[in-house]
Structure formats: structure tokens, C-alpha cells
Design a protein around this motif. Structure first.
Motif, mmCIF file in Angstrom:
data_model
loop_
_atom_site.group_PDB
_atom_site.id
_atom_site.type_symbol
_atom_site.label_atom_id
_atom_site.label_comp_id
_atom_site.label_asym_id
_atom_site.label_seq_id
_atom_site.Cartn_x
_atom_site.Cartn_y
_atom_site.Cartn_z
ATOM 1 N N ARG A 35 0.876 -1.179 0.000
ATOM 2 C CA ARG A 35 0.000 0.000 0.000
ATOM 3 C C ARG A 35 0.900 1.211 0.000
ATOM 4 O O ARG A 35 1.934 1.207 0.665
ATOM 5 C CB ARG A 35 -0.861 0.027 1.254
ATOM 6 C CG ARG A 35 -1.805 -1.129 1.336
ATOM 7 C CD ARG A 35 -2.774 -1.019 2.483
ATOM 8 N NE ARG A 35 -3.941 -1.814 2.192
ATOM 9 C CZ ARG A 35 -3.979 -3.123 2.210
ATOM 10 N NH1 ARG A 35 -2.902 -3.812 2.529
ATOM 11 N NH2 ARG A 35 -5.084 -3.784 1.910
ATOM 12 N N MET A 36 0.514 2.228 -0.727
ATOM 13 C CA MET A 36 1.372 3.407 -0.711
ATOM 14 C C MET A 36 0.595 4.703 -0.753
ATOM 15 O O MET A 36 -0.568 4.733 -1.122
ATOM 16 C CB MET A 36 2.394 3.348 -1.828
ATOM 17 C CG MET A 36 1.865 2.884 -3.152
ATOM 18 S SD MET A 36 3.246 2.163 -4.051
ATOM 19 C CE MET A 36 2.812 2.672 -5.693
ATOM 20 N N SER A 37 1.264 5.754 -0.339
ATOM 21 C CA SER A 37 0.616 7.046 -0.248
ATOM 22 C C SER A 37 1.566 8.109 -0.753
ATOM 23 O O SER A 37 2.765 8.029 -0.538
ATOM 24 C CB SER A 37 0.262 7.305 1.218
ATOM 25 O OG SER A 37 -0.351 8.552 1.339
ATOM 26 N N ALA A 58 0.522 -4.915 7.062
ATOM 27 C CA ALA A 58 -0.115 -3.762 7.706
ATOM 28 C C ALA A 58 -1.215 -3.202 6.806
ATOM 29 O O ALA A 58 -1.220 -3.417 5.598
ATOM 30 C CB ALA A 58 0.925 -2.698 8.008
ATOM 31 N N GLU A 59 -2.138 -2.478 7.413
ATOM 32 C CA GLU A 59 -3.248 -1.893 6.653
ATOM 33 C C GLU A 59 -2.970 -0.434 6.292
ATOM 34 O O GLU A 59 -3.470 0.072 5.306
ATOM 35 C CB GLU A 59 -4.527 -1.914 7.507
ATOM 36 C CG GLU A 59 -4.912 -3.288 8.035
ATOM 37 C CD GLU A 59 -5.862 -3.998 7.099
ATOM 38 O OE1 GLU A 59 -6.364 -3.367 6.163
ATOM 39 O OE2 GLU A 59 -6.081 -5.206 7.325
ATOM 40 N N SER A 60 -2.207 0.261 7.145
ATOM 41 C CA SER A 60 -1.994 1.701 6.964
ATOM 42 C C SER A 60 -1.217 1.993 5.689
ATOM 43 O O SER A 60 -0.392 1.186 5.268
ATOM 44 C CB SER A 60 -1.213 2.265 8.148
ATOM 45 O OG SER A 60 -1.847 1.921 9.356
ATOM 46 N N THR A 61 -1.479 3.171 5.111
ATOM 47 C CA THR A 61 -0.738 3.570 3.914
ATOM 48 C C THR A 61 0.276 4.657 4.206
ATOM 49 O O THR A 61 0.983 5.090 3.318
ATOM 50 C CB THR A 61 -1.680 4.102 2.819
ATOM 51 O OG1 THR A 61 -2.288 5.307 3.297
ATOM 52 C CG2 THR A 61 -2.761 3.114 2.478
ATOM 53 N N ILE A 62 0.327 5.119 5.451
ATOM 54 C CA ILE A 62 1.334 6.137 5.772
ATOM 55 C C ILE A 62 2.217 5.642 6.916
ATOM 56 O O ILE A 62 1.905 4.637 7.565
ATOM 57 C CB ILE A 62 0.725 7.523 6.085
ATOM 58 C CG1 ILE A 62 -0.207 7.481 7.294
ATOM 59 C CG2 ILE A 62 -0.004 8.070 4.877
ATOM 60 C CD1 ILE A 62 -0.692 8.872 7.724
ATOM 61 N N ILE A 63 3.320 6.341 7.150
ATOM 62 C CA ILE A 63 4.342 5.896 8.097
ATOM 63 C C ILE A 63 4.608 7.026 9.090
ATOM 64 O O ILE A 63 4.835 8.167 8.699
ATOM 65 C CB ILE A 63 5.640 5.517 7.337
ATOM 66 C CG1 ILE A 63 5.335 4.357 6.353
ATOM 67 C CG2 ILE A 63 6.764 5.142 8.300
ATOM 68 C CD1 ILE A 63 6.419 4.093 5.331
ATOM 69 N N HIS B 177 -5.145 9.810 -2.747
ATOM 70 C CA HIS B 177 -3.750 9.775 -3.187
ATOM 71 C C HIS B 177 -2.972 8.597 -2.617
ATOM 72 O O HIS B 177 -1.742 8.642 -2.541
ATOM 73 C CB HIS B 177 -3.059 11.106 -2.878
ATOM 74 C CG HIS B 177 -3.522 12.207 -3.785
ATOM 75 N ND1 HIS B 177 -3.239 13.525 -3.581
ATOM 76 C CD2 HIS B 177 -4.259 12.155 -4.919
ATOM 77 C CE1 HIS B 177 -3.793 14.253 -4.548
ATOM 78 N NE2 HIS B 177 -4.415 13.440 -5.359
ATOM 79 N N SER B 178 -3.666 7.549 -2.206
ATOM 80 C CA SER B 178 -2.974 6.306 -1.901
ATOM 81 C C SER B 178 -3.149 5.364 -3.082
ATOM 82 O O SER B 178 -4.074 5.521 -3.871
ATOM 83 C CB SER B 178 -3.552 5.650 -0.641
ATOM 84 O OG SER B 178 -3.091 6.328 0.506
ATOM 85 N N SER B 179 -2.239 4.401 -3.185
ATOM 86 C CA SER B 179 -2.347 3.399 -4.246
ATOM 87 C C SER B 179 -2.372 2.023 -3.612
ATOM 88 O O SER B 179 -1.724 1.791 -2.592
ATOM 89 C CB SER B 179 -1.148 3.465 -5.193
ATOM 90 O OG SER B 179 -1.086 4.716 -5.817
ATOM 91 N N LEU B 252 -7.904 1.830 9.326
ATOM 92 C CA LEU B 252 -6.655 1.126 9.026
ATOM 93 C C LEU B 252 -5.680 1.270 10.193
ATOM 94 O O LEU B 252 -5.035 0.311 10.617
ATOM 95 C CB LEU B 252 -6.005 1.694 7.761
ATOM 96 C CG LEU B 252 -6.873 1.813 6.520
ATOM 97 C CD1 LEU B 252 -6.068 2.413 5.370
ATOM 98 C CD2 LEU B 252 -7.425 0.452 6.125
ATOM 99 N N ASP B 256 -4.180 -1.716 12.664
ATOM 100 C CA ASP B 256 -2.746 -1.914 12.903
ATOM 101 C C ASP B 256 -2.411 -1.747 14.382
ATOM 102 O O ASP B 256 -1.584 -2.471 14.929
ATOM 103 C CB ASP B 256 -1.924 -0.927 12.069
ATOM 104 C CG ASP B 256 -1.847 -1.342 10.591
ATOM 105 O OD1 ASP B 256 -2.235 -2.480 10.281
ATOM 106 O OD2 ASP B 256 -1.416 -0.518 9.765
#
Lengths: 197, 617
Positions: A35-37, A58-63, B177-179, B252, B256
Motif C-alpha cells: 500500500r502506498m501514499s 499492515a493496513e496503513s498507507t502512511i508511516i 492519493h494512496s495506491s 486502518l 494496525d
């Protein structure tokens, strides 16, 4: 599956979005969830751009701050600016060719010495691979391939569990046809730079 | 073929959130789509525009969001599945039709996409558009992921038709803006035309009709409440006596956090995807048996207030918290660590946050703010206005677009930015309420969007200011979308009629109209001086194509300039116009030949004429 959190820092126009897409595509080929953001819009007008790519379960797309496992830097001073994203176990791979912010030209701030910046980063993180990716990109045929040189270095570092075959295939899928060979060449030059570093 | 028209059903593809929503609309057979572009929603419109070139889908870039929604309202009441897309502040512009359209309803699915921007990555505020669901009495759906955004778009069309009401699909930047990987499903053939069946007692909103329509709206809202309670968009995961209620991307981070904190078996999560009306019975059932409930939502405490009200009705006295000084903020966006930390604190779980590396001892890195591009015509215009207004007690209202960046030094052109179109109307107010000379800036697209009405006001009320229309022939900031002033033929899109800004301005009876070519510095300054001296409303139209766009269309062949040995290091070039192609090396000024497009503005202001075209090798 183990989660790996990768942050890419770059300056608008350096091709970090394409690099992220290649890694995403390679992850699909390797069966790794990803997943990416990314941030578009005003920041792209020559500002700092950052992508977050989360591999694994993981489910999140940010760090969050301090939680990057890998930091991939397209510009050395941006790596220093992004140090808050790293912890003592973070692995850093960066280009060393500076892209000086315009503010330096108009006398707002001083661009620090690159070698000094690199040694300060090296002291703080698990390891640092610093290569002149711009020179290698020129060698590959175009400064625009710097992003792919860095992907080569990233894969060769072993920090990310993606196979080189998948990344090469993803490059052929995502790069414009006329530039595939040049990009593959750039990828190999990036790999080679790590092997000899 | 457009990649979002792929017929490889069940194939997994890597899509941006906005692409996933576009594909969801195509799978739902959307026949009609309208928009005004705005980040973070822009790529959604762009993809549907491109798709419309290859299918029967009708797509338009409308003049503004209000127009877009009114056009869409007609299509959706002609039996055509319709999508209307905008950023969160755009829905403020469209709020007038929105609220009454809820009374009227629709005969085919109408999905209104509102892209909120928590943390304001590219917006002037971060307000929470879920309130529009409550304000208008419309259903609100909120996806948590890219994959779900596609599915939810399809569901939103079905829900809209079940209820006969528009549905708000509310995303945030981190969805748009996520992929992620998305599985393609069958597409329905778009049908762009239908039939309007006249029914004055249902469509003509005079008071006598609207009183009945309001009754109908409340009945529909009650039906929506029952659907929300039965919807699988609202679901529970996990098990335990510690409750979490969340929506959107917070879900999400909560998932996590439960895993990272090892709270499986102790925490259960209620994910709300159908958030207006809130699923009353599902929530009452969920909190019954919980010791504590943590509500995790970015923005305003919309769900938290509803949950507390339901708890009161159910005589539950458990602690329910969300927004608090020691928990979640209404400001900005959330991130995984923030949710993990607050969950641990609220549920009394031991937790040590990850520690970032030591920052002390690191050198200060010079700022890298976004900047007007090399060869941007706005830079030239700002410089010339500044020169022409030198010595005047002037102030400069500005507007929304790339040119907002002109407020940064050294140009420093921009004293007041409120919302789309407000440069013109606020100039009316400033020129009356102060003794300053007022010079306002607006772009071509923003002028059409909502600047014209302010200019009409200025002429009618005899205000006294100068309006500078920065006409770069495209909507640049959001990624080069058309606007009514754009020459569409030039981009190979036949079938449009371009509108001349000059003719519009003259037809309004503006007392003084000047056209300038901003790359001709001296001539422009002289013309601007004359316009600034005019008493009453004067308009300067500064015409020069966006350099990025012109390069893309191959209309501009960059011809780099260089600093020759004649340079005596005055540095007017870098100190006054701040073009990013300049850099210093060993204390000398240089021009980066790779980025210089050859606008020659620096060459015209150099006191030594030291900047010359670079000779081709």
C-alpha cells in the motif's frame, strides 16, 4: 508477513512517483501485499515530495515519525530533513548529488557540506549507502533515470525483500517503451554501485 | 485503450485511489459526469474525461462546482447515472443546489464525490464535509481504503437509486492519493441520455411544493437510517470489551494498532462506512457490553456526538471519548503511531513509542517551499506590478491558484486570500474601507469560476481598484484542466466554444481595460502604470501561456539563457524575480540551462545586459 515500511523523499520532478509505482508493481509480481501514499498538488511545484510504501500485512498507507525501516533519498539534504522518520535500525540509501533549494541562492540559509551530512546520517542509523546516482544516471543515458539507479541500489542492498527479476519486469511494464533499455541499464548501474561500495 | 477500461475481469491492478473511484463509476455504468477540478479530487475527473473520449460517457469540466452540481442534477433527473466531483471547499460553492436537490431527489443514481483534505496539503481550510450529510439530509458513505473506494462507488449508485436521493461519497486525501491493488469487475455500458418526466409538484420548489418535499426527504432519511443499520458497510471486527468506533483511514490505523499492541481478543472495532444516518441500533448493540469506547475520526466529532447521544438514550454510562486534549485533535490528519499511542493511553495499555534518531547536531537544512516554475508568466507580471506600484500605499488581494505562491518573498504579491473569486469582491471592500490603492490578482479559471460576479459588483457599485487577470490559458495548479477561456482546438478537442476574457470584461463596462504581454517588461510596466492611475475599476489582462503546459503541448521550445562575463554581480535577477533556474556557484550567478525556458525577463532587468541567449554548441 513481516511489514517493511519504506519512505521515499525527493524534490518535485525527480521521478519518485514512477519509482514508487515500479516497486508497487514488483511487489504484486512477488505476491507481497503493498500500500502506498503520496502527495500531489501544490507541493509538486518544486517542493519536497514524500511517498510512503508499506510492504507486508499492515493496513496503513502512511508511516509515522521514527517508524521507517528504509529511507530512500533522492537528494542528500532531504535525507537529513527526513531524519525524524528514522530510528536507530533504519537503513538509508541515498543519492549524494545535491539539488540546492532556491532559497540558498537568495541567501536564505546555507546548503550543508554533503560529506558532513552523510557522516552525520551514518552515525545515527543502522547503515547508509550513499552513491552519486546522478552520475550513474548520466552514464546510463539520461539524468532522468536517477530514480531507477536508486531502485537498483535499494534492491542490491537487500533491505527490501523484493526480487531483482520482479523489479526489472516492473521497469519494463512501467517505463516508456523507448526508455526501457536505458532504465534497465540504470537499474544495473545502481546495483553495481552497491556491490563495489 | 484507457487502462481503466480494461476488460481483464478479476485481474488485480495497482491503482491510485482516484483511479479506483473512476473505475468504480465505470463499473456502475456512469453515463454523465461533471466537475470543477480541485486537489485531492483532480485525477478522478481527469480519468473520466479521458474515458469519455473512448466511450459514450458524457463528461464536462463545468465553470464551477455549483454549475457542475446543477448540470448533474438535471442529468440524474433524466434517468441518467451521474457523478459530480469536487474538493471539499467546492461543496461550499455547490451547497445551494445540494440542499434543495435533497428535497427534489433523483430518478437515477447521483453520486457526489467530496474530497476532504485533512492537514491541508493543498487547501485553504480542513473543514469536515460529513456535516453536509446532516445539513442536507443525505446519505454519506466513507471508504477506508483504495480497494473499498471502488466498491463503495458502485454501492453509492445503487443506494442513490434505492432512496431516490443523491449520495455523498466522502473521501480524504489519504484515500484519493494512496495506491493499492484493486480487483477489476464487470463494467456496465454507459447510457448518457434518458428522459425527463415533468412533474411540477415534485420539481418546482415553490414553498407549497417544498413543504411536501421536506416531508418526503425526512421519510427518505428514515429509510436511509434503516439501511444504514442493516448495511454491511458498517461492520464489527474483533472481540472484547474495549470498543473502538472509527471511519475512513482511521480504521486502518486502528486495525494496525490492535495488532501492534497485541490487543486481539480485548478490542472490538465498529467500522462505520455508511455514516449518515448513523446506524443507531448497531451502535447501541455495540456499546452494550463495552467497558469503554474510543471514537477515532479525523476532523470534527461527528460520530462521537452521535454515539454519546445513542448511549444516553440507551441509559449506558460507560466512558466514551474521542476528541480531547489528551486524546485526538480536530486538527490535521492522524497517523498510525498517534492512533496506537492514544489507544494505549485510553485503554491503559503499557506502550513505549518508537524513538526517532537524535536530531541534535544535524545541520539546519534550507527551506524548500513550492515555487513558481522557471519561465512562469505570473512571476513576470508580479514583478512588473511591483515596479509600477512602487511608492504607492498599495495592497494586493490574491486568489486560489499557482499565483497564490506570489505572496512569497521576494515577489511578496499577495496580502489577502480567502476563497475562489474573493480577490475581486474583497478588493471592492478594501477599496472602500481603506485609503489604499488596491490591486487584486485572479487567474483565468478562477475568474470564470466566481470572479465575474465580483467584477459585475465592482462596476455596478463604482468601486475603485485594479484587477489583474493572470491569463495563462489553462487551469494550471490542479494539473492543466480546461476552462471556458481555453482554446480546446489547440489540444485537439473539437466541439467547444472558447470565451474571450477581454470581451467579457469590456462588455461589463469596465472603465479601463489593458492587455499586456508580461514577458515584454518595459512595455508592460508602462501600461500597468497607466491602469493603476485610473480612478474606478480598471482591468489588466496579462496573457502568456503556462510554461509547463506550453512545453507539454510543444508550443514552447525552451531556449536557455546564460550569465555572461559582463555580470557585475548586482544580483537583481535572483533578488527581485527569484526564478528557480538561478543558482550560485563559487559566489557567481549561473542559470541552469536544463530548466531555463528562455522567457528573457531576467535579461531585461539586468542592469549590465549580462544575460544573453546561450549559444548552441
Amino acid at each position: 508477513m513481516e511489514t517493511t515500511r519504506l519512505i521515499v523523499v525527493a524534490v518535485g520532478g525527480q521521478g519518485n512517483l514512477l519509482a514508487s509505482k515500479v516497486l508497487g508493481e514488483a511487489a504484486l509480481l512477488d505476491g507481497v501485499p503493498v500500500r502506498m501514499s503520496e502527495i500531489h498538488g501544490m507541493a509538486q511545484r518544486g517542493g519536497v515530495v514524500e511517498s510512503a510504501i508499506v510492504f507486508g500485512d499492515a493496513e496503513s498507507t502512511i508511516i509515522s515519525d521514527g517508524e521507517a525501516d528504509i529511507l530512500l533519498g533522492f537528494e542528500p539534504s532531504e535525507v537529513v530533513r527526513a531524519m525524524g522518520r528514522c530510528n536507530a535500525r533504519t537503513r538509508v540509501i541515498t543519492n549524494t548529488a545535491p539539488l540546492r533549494p532556491f532559497t540558498v541562492a537568495i541567501g536564505q540559509g546555507v546548503y550543508p557540506d554533503v560529506d558532513e551530512m552523510m557522516s552525520l546520517v551514518r552515525e545515527r542509523v543502522a547503515d547508509l549507502i550513499a552513491i552519486d546516482a546522478l552520475a550513474l544516471a548520466r552514464q546510463a543515458g539520461s539524468p532522468m533515470t536517477m530514480n531507477i539507479v536508486l531502485l537498483g541500489a535499494l534492491i542490491a542492498s537487500g533491505a527490501l525483500g523484493l526480487s531483482r527479476a520482479s523489479v526489472e519486469k516492473a521497469i519494463t511494464l512501467r517505463a516508456k517503451k523507448a526508455f526501457v533499455e536505458m532504465n534497465l541499464n540504470a537499474f544495473r548501474l545502481g546495483e553495481g554501485a552497491v556491490a563495489t561500495a | 485503450m484507457h487502462k481503466l477500461l480494461s476488460e481483464k475481469i478479476d485481474k488485480e491492478v495497482l491503482l491510485l485511489g482516484n483511479e479506483a473511484i473512476a473505475r468504480g463509476a465505470v463499473e456502475a455504468g456512469v453515463g454523465f459526469a461533471t466537475t470543477y477540478p480541485g486537489t485531492p479530487s483532480s485525477e478522478l475527473s481527469l480519468n473520466l474525461f479521458q474515458i469519455s473520449q473512448e466511450t459514450d460517457l458524457y463528461f464536462e469540466y463545468s465553470t464551477n462546482e455549483k454549475v457542475a452540481l446543477e448540470v448533474a442534477a438535471a442529468a440524474a433527473n433524466s434517468g441518467v447515472r451521474t457523478m459530480c466531483m469536487m474538493k471539499h471547499v467546492g461543496l461550499n460553492v455547490a451547497a445551494d443546489p445540494l440542499v434543495t436537490l435533497a428535497y427534489i431527489g433523483v430518478t437515477a443514481g447521483l453520486v457526489i464525490l467530496t474530497a476532504d483534505d485533512p492537514a491541508m496539503f493543498s487547501s485553504q481550510n480542513e473543514h469536515d464535509n460529513r456535516y453536509y450529510g446532516k445539513l442536507a439530509g443525505l446519505p454519506v458513505l466513507e471508504p477506508s481504503s483504495v480497494e473499498e473506494a471502488k466498491e463503495m462507488t458502485r454501492v453509492a449508485f445503487e443506494l442513490s437509486e434505492t432512496l431516490g436521493e443523491p449520495v455523498l461519497l466522502r473521501t480524504t486525501t489519504r484515500i484519493n492519493h494512496s495506491s493499492a491493488f484493486v480487483t477489476l469487475k464487470e463494467m456496465k455500458t454507459p447510457i448518457p441520455t434518458g428522459n425527463f418526466v415533468p412533474n411540477p409538484m415534485g420539481y418546482v420548489t415553490v414553498p407549497a411544493v417544498s413543504r411536501k418535499l421536506h416531508v418526503k426527504l425526512l421519510e427518505n432519511l428514515a429509510k436511509a437510517a434503516a439501511l444504514s443499520d442493516a448495511s454491511d458497510l458498517n461492520f464489527t471486527v474483533g472481540d472484547g470489551t474495549l470498543g473502538v468506533i472509527c471511519n475512513g483511514v482511521s480504521y486502518l490505523y486502528a486495525r494496525d494498532a490492535v495488532q501492534d499492541l497485541g490487543l486481539e481478543g480485548q478490542v472490538k472495532i465498529l467500522r462505520i462506512g455508511f455514516s449518515n444516518p448513523m446506524p443507531e441500533w448497531m451502535i447501541k448493540d455495540f456499546i452494550n457490553g463495552c467497558q469503554k469506547v474510543l471514537v477515532i475520526e479525523e476532523g470534527e466529532p461527528v460520530m462521537e456526538e452521535a454515539v454519546k447521544a445513542f448511549a444516553q438514550e440507551a441509559c449506558e454510562t460507560l466512558p466514551i471519548k474521542g476528541k480531547a486534549d489528551d486524546l485526538f485533535s480536530r486538527l490535521s490528519e492522524f497517523d498510525p503511531a498517534m492512533v496506537r499511542e492514544n489507544m494505549a493511553r485510553f485503554f491503559d495499555i503499557p506502550y513505549t513509542p518508537a524513538s526517532s534518531v537524535e536530531k541534535q547536531g544535524l545541520p539546519e537544512i534550507p527551506q524548500r517551499p513550492p515555487n513558481l516554475c522557471s519561465g512562469c508568466s505570473h512571476r513576470a507580471t508580479f514583478y512588473e506590478i511591483k515596479k509600477a506600484a512602487k511608492g504607492m500605499d498599495a495592497m494586493f488581494p490574491s486568489d486560489i491558484g499557482c499565483y497564490t505562491l506570489g505572496f512569497l518573498p521576494p515577489l511578496s504579491m499577495g496580502d489577502f486570500v480567502l476563497c475562489m473569486g474573493a480577490s475581486v469582491s474583497s478588493a471592492c471592500g478594501f477599496s472602500r474601507a481603506t485609503n489604499k490603492k488596491v490591486v487584486a490578482f485572479i487567474g483565468d479559471s478562477t475568474f470564470f469560476h466566481s470572479g465575474i460576479t465580483g467584477l459585475v459588483n465592482a462596476v455596478f457599485n463604482n468601486h475603485n481598484f485594479t484587477l489583474v487577470i493572470l491569463d495563462n490559458g489553462i487551469t494550471a495548479m490542479t494539473g492543466h484542466q480546461p476552462n471556458p477561456g481555453v482554446d480546446m482546438e489547440q489540444m485537439n478537442f473539437p466541439g467547444y466554444t472558447s470565451i474571450s476574457i477581454e470581451k467579457v470584461v469590456r462588455s461589463l463596462g469596465v472603465g479601463h481595460v489593458t492587455l499586456i504581454k508580461p514577458f515584454k517588461v518595459k512595455k508592460s510596466i508602462a501600461a500597468i502604470e497607466e491602469a493603476l492611475a485610473f480612478e474606478g475599476v480598471s482591468v489588466i489582462i496579462s496573457q502568456e501561456p503556462c510554461a509547463l503546459h506550453a512545453k507539454g503541448l510543444k508550443l514552447l521550445k525552451p531556449r536557455a539563457f546564460t550569465v555572461t562575463d559582463k555580470c557585475l554581480d548586482h544580483r537583481d535577477c535572483i533578488n527581485e524575480i527569484a526564478c528557480p533556474s538561478f543558482y550560485l556557484d563559487n559566489g557567481r550567478v549561473h542559470i541552469d540551462a536544463d530548466t531555463c525556458v528562455g522567457c528573457a525577463v531576467c535579461a531585461q532587468i539586468c542592469p549590465e545586459n549580462a544575460i544573453m541567449p546561450l549559444k548552441k554548441k
